[in-house]
Enzyme design. Structure first.
Site, short mmCIF file in Angstrom:
data_model
loop_
_atom_site.label_atom_id
_atom_site.label_comp_id
_atom_site.label_asym_id
_atom_site.label_seq_id
_atom_site.Cartn_x
_atom_site.Cartn_y
_atom_site.Cartn_z
N THR A 125 0.82 -1.53 0.02
CA THR A 125 -0.05 0.10 -0.09
C THR A 125 0.90 1.27 0.09
O THR A 125 2.04 1.42 0.52
CB THR A 125 -0.97 0.01 1.02
OG1 THR A 125 -1.53 1.21 1.53
CG2 THR A 125 -0.20 -0.30 2.67
N GLU A 127 0.36 3.72 1.87
CA GLU A 127 0.55 3.95 3.43
C GLU A 127 1.83 3.81 3.98
O GLU A 127 2.00 4.45 4.93
CB GLU A 127 -0.54 3.25 4.27
CG GLU A 127 -1.98 3.67 3.86
CD GLU A 127 -2.84 3.66 4.87
OE1 GLU A 127 -2.66 3.58 6.16
OE2 GLU A 127 -4.17 3.78 4.67
N LYS A 154 2.10 -3.32 7.36
CA LYS A 154 2.34 -3.70 5.91
C LYS A 154 3.77 -3.32 5.54
O LYS A 154 4.39 -4.12 4.74
CB LYS A 154 1.37 -2.67 5.10
CG LYS A 154 -0.29 -3.10 5.18
CD LYS A 154 -0.50 -4.33 4.71
CE LYS A 154 -0.57 -4.58 3.10
NZ LYS A 154 -0.89 -5.63 2.63
P1 NAD Z 1 -10.31 -6.59 2.66
O1 NAD Z 1 -10.27 -6.43 3.85
O2 NAD Z 1 -11.58 -6.43 1.65
O3 NAD Z 1 -9.92 -8.21 2.34
C1 NAD Z 1 -9.07 -8.93 3.15
C2 NAD Z 1 -9.32 -10.42 2.74
O4 NAD Z 1 -8.35 -11.26 3.30
C3 NAD Z 1 -10.49 -10.95 3.42
O5 NAD Z 1 -11.49 -11.68 2.22
C4 NAD Z 1 -10.09 -11.83 4.68
O6 NAD Z 1 -11.11 -13.11 4.93
C5 NAD Z 1 -8.85 -12.29 4.07
N1 NAD Z 1 -8.01 -12.75 5.19
C6 NAD Z 1 -7.69 -11.79 6.48
N2 NAD Z 1 -6.96 -12.43 7.27
C7 NAD Z 1 -6.54 -13.85 6.54
C8 NAD Z 1 -5.71 -14.69 7.10
N3 NAD Z 1 -4.94 -14.72 8.06
N4 NAD Z 1 -5.67 -15.86 6.08
C9 NAD Z 1 -6.39 -15.80 4.79
N5 NAD Z 1 -7.18 -15.03 4.71
C10 NAD Z 1 -7.28 -13.81 5.37
O7 NAD Z 1 -8.88 -6.10 1.97
P2 NAD Z 1 -8.68 -5.39 0.47
O8 NAD Z 1 -9.29 -3.87 0.79
O9 NAD Z 1 -9.34 -6.08 -0.42
O10 NAD Z 1 -7.31 -5.27 0.69
C11 NAD Z 1 -6.50 -6.31 -0.06
C12 NAD Z 1 -4.95 -6.00 -0.17
O11 NAD Z 1 -4.61 -4.81 -0.85
C13 NAD Z 1 -4.63 -5.93 1.38
O12 NAD Z 1 -3.21 -6.59 1.60
C14 NAD Z 1 -4.38 -4.50 1.44
O13 NAD Z 1 -3.51 -4.08 2.58
C15 NAD Z 1 -4.08 -4.01 0.07
N6 NAD Z 1 -4.29 -2.55 -0.19
C16 NAD Z 1 -5.92 -2.10 -0.11
C17 NAD Z 1 -6.12 -0.89 -0.43
C18 NAD Z 1 -7.87 -0.41 -0.33
O14 NAD Z 1 -7.49 0.68 -0.41
N7 NAD Z 1 -8.38 -1.13 0.18
C19 NAD Z 1 -5.11 -0.20 -1.15
C20 NAD Z 1 -3.70 -0.58 -1.12
C21 NAD Z 1 -3.55 -1.76 -0.71
O1 TDX Z 2 -15.51 7.58 8.79
C1 TDX Z 2 -14.39 7.87 8.31
N1 TDX Z 2 -14.35 9.51 8.23
C2 TDX Z 2 -13.27 9.72 7.50
O2 TDX Z 2 -12.97 10.98 7.44
C3 TDX Z 2 -13.42 6.89 7.66
C4 TDX Z 2 -13.66 5.52 7.69
C5 TDX Z 2 -12.26 7.41 6.98
N2 TDX Z 2 -12.08 8.84 6.81
C6 TDX Z 2 -11.07 9.35 6.21
C7 TDX Z 2 -9.74 8.91 6.50
C8 TDX Z 2 -8.92 8.80 5.47
O3 TDX Z 2 -8.29 10.07 5.27
O4 TDX Z 2 -11.14 9.18 4.94
C9 TDX Z 2 -9.77 8.72 4.21
C10 TDX Z 2 -10.09 7.32 3.89
O5 TDX Z 2 -10.21 6.35 5.03
P1 TDX Z 2 -10.28 4.74 4.89
O6 TDX Z 2 -11.27 4.50 3.86
O7 TDX Z 2 -10.19 4.19 6.23
O8 TDX Z 2 -8.84 4.34 4.06
P2 TDX Z 2 -7.27 4.65 4.69
O9 TDX Z 2 -7.15 4.84 5.91
O10 TDX Z 2 -6.93 5.99 3.42
O11 TDX Z 2 -6.64 3.38 3.84
C11 TDX Z 2 -6.97 2.77 2.69
O12 TDX Z 2 -6.16 3.07 1.80
C12 TDX Z 2 -4.87 2.42 1.86
C13 TDX Z 2 -7.37 1.43 2.69
O13 TDX Z 2 -7.99 1.00 4.02
C14 TDX Z 2 -6.04 0.53 3.29
O14 TDX Z 2 -6.24 -0.94 3.26
C15 TDX Z 2 -4.99 0.99 2.04
O15 TDX Z 2 -3.78 0.33 2.29
#
Ligand code: NAD
Ligand code: TDX
Length: 347
Positions: A125, A127, A154
């Site tokens: 990520t 982050e 991470k």
């Molecule tokens: P998510 O929380 O929606 O899904 C995570 C999945 O992993 C779930 O299906 C959960 O059951 C599974 N999981 C959790 N712990 C586990 C374990 N110990 N063994 C097997 N499975 C397990 O997450 P997401 O938002 O789809 O993110 C996926 C990946 O991408 C993560 O590695 C996250 O750090 C990365 N990422 C997410 C974002 C974002 O904005 N969502 C951005 C950049 C990177």
């Molecule tokens: O209720 C809220 N109010 C609010 O203002 C929440 C949940 C978030 N926020 C703000 C915090 C952040 O500045 O919105 C922005 C986005 O927040 P999140 O959706 O929690 O994401 P963030 O913390 O930026 O992290 C996301 O992007 C990087 C994903 O959750 C991570 O998994 C990914 O790695």
């Protein structure tokens, strides 16, 4: 037949990646190893359930036996997405983050070596770079300065992967993606939280002054970026995958309200997330040059389609927003919303 193993395929990005791989590789079998935590939802892949090239294994990435079972038939690649992924939860309790994101990643790295898998893509990520002051953008060699327990876990996974590459020659490629949005995202993340709250006429709890900046990328672009790293990423290398859509949270919130035709009075400025990173911004030239990756979905179009999806799939998120979700919501927002009172955002 090519065999691709995805971890965390029942989550948000993982489910889109599984669908993308099945479509883009008509000769490949896709195996999904997922523990089904609160964030894992088999409904996210309901349309793949009958596909003979799709296989689901329930198991924990921190359990070597689960990985042995999944990899014993051989694998051409592992795409490791399984993680605890929500910053606010990591502030309440970092334990599961250390277990899955650190120990789990190390367990996957060792399993990849044990089974001589020729490629591992570790999905990380933006982050990990921490908050990046204007007008800078973090390139892949920028220092890692994680600002919360999630991003620290991470970053630890990334460092273990690079150390593995150095020590054992493990064929790992790292992608660092920006904030991702789209259908099937768990409504704890800000965009689906605000879309579903606004649909239900509930408050939108905006942290701090709403001025924090995130770079938004559509989930199909993120899945394509990960797939590009699978095909063209060089082992030992890191690739930033971004959407090129930097917005303040307040701008993003107003765009949602406009799309849904809801009033700004729904917005509540609530006490900030502790240690809230102000801005994420990456330099993505390397992925463009070496992976040929460009995001394709314009933010306005992607947001509109996502808003429509949540409107048309109310049953999906209403089911998700029950039970333990309600306890989480009260813990995260109860006091915040009570402290905020009826003030709407006025900037
Ligand atoms: P998510 O929380 O929606 O899904 C995570 C999945 O992993 C779930 O299906 C959960 O059951 C599974 N999981 C959790 N712990 C586990 C374990 N110990 N063994 C097997 N499975 C397990 O997450 P997401 O938002 O789809 O993110 C996926 C990946 O991408 C993560 O590695 C996250 O750090 C990365 N990422 C997410 C974002 C974002 O904005 N969502 C951005 C950049 C990177
Ligand atoms: O209720 C809220 N109010 C609010 O203002 C929440 C949940 C978030 N926020 C703000 C915090 C952040 O500045 O919105 C922005 C986005 O927040 P999140 O959706 O929690 O994401 P963030 O913390 O930026 O992290 C996301 O992007 C990087 C994903 O959750 C991570 O998994 C990914 O790695």
């Amino acid at each position: 037949m090519r065999r691709l193993v995805v971890t965390g395929g029942c989550g948000f990005i993982g489910s889109h990646l599984v669908r993308h791989l099945l479509a883009a590789h008509p000769q490949a079998e896709v195996v999904n190893l997922d523990l089904l935590t609160y964030a894992g939802n088999p409904e996210n892949l309901a349309d793949c359930a009958g596909n003979p090239r799709y296989k689901f294994v329930r198991g924990d990435v921190a359990d070597p036996a689960a990985l042995d079972q999944t990899l014993e038939g051989g694998a051409d690649a592992v795409l490791h997405l399984a993680a605890e992924s929500h910053v606010d939860r990591s502030i309440h309790d970092p334990g599961p983050f250390l277990r899955t994101n650190v120990l789990g990643t190390e367990t996957v790295l060792r399993a990849v070596l044990r089974h001589a898998v020729p490629k591992l893509v570790l999905v990380s990520t933006d982050e990990v770079y921490g908050s990046v002051p204007e007008p800078a953008r973090a390139a892949e060699d920028a220092p890692l300065r994680p600002g919360n327990p999630y991003s620290a876990s991470k970053a630890a996974g990334d460092l273990l992967a690079l150390a593995h590459r150095n020590t054992h020659g493990t064929p790992v490629v790292i992608t660092r993606g920006s904030n991702t949005y789209g259908p099937f995202q768990f409504p704890e993340k800000v965009l689906p939280l605000f879309l579903t709250n606004a649909e239900a006429g509930q408050s939108l709890p905006l942290y701090g002054d709403g001025g924090n900046v995130r770079d938004w990328m559509h989930v199909e672009d993120h899945a394509r970026g990960i797939a590009a790293a699978l095909e063209r990423g060089r082992p030992g290398e890191v690739y930033n995958i971004g959407g090129g859509n930097e917005r303040t949270n307040l701008e993003m919130t107003r765009a949602i309200l406009r799309l849904l035709g809801k009033p700004e009075s729904l917005v509540r400025l609530v006490p900030d997330r502790p240690g809230h990173d102000r801005r994420y911004a990456m330099d993505t030239a390397k992925a463009r040059r070496d992976l040929g990756f460009e995001p394709r979905v314009p933010f306005e179009k992607g947001l509109e389609e996502t808003a429509r999806w949540y409107r048309e799939n109310r049953a999906w998120w209403e089911r998700v927003k029950t039970g333990a979700y309600r306890d989480y919501y009260e813990k995260q927002y109860g006091d915040r919303l009570r402290a905020a009172g009826p003030t709407a955002a006025r900037r």
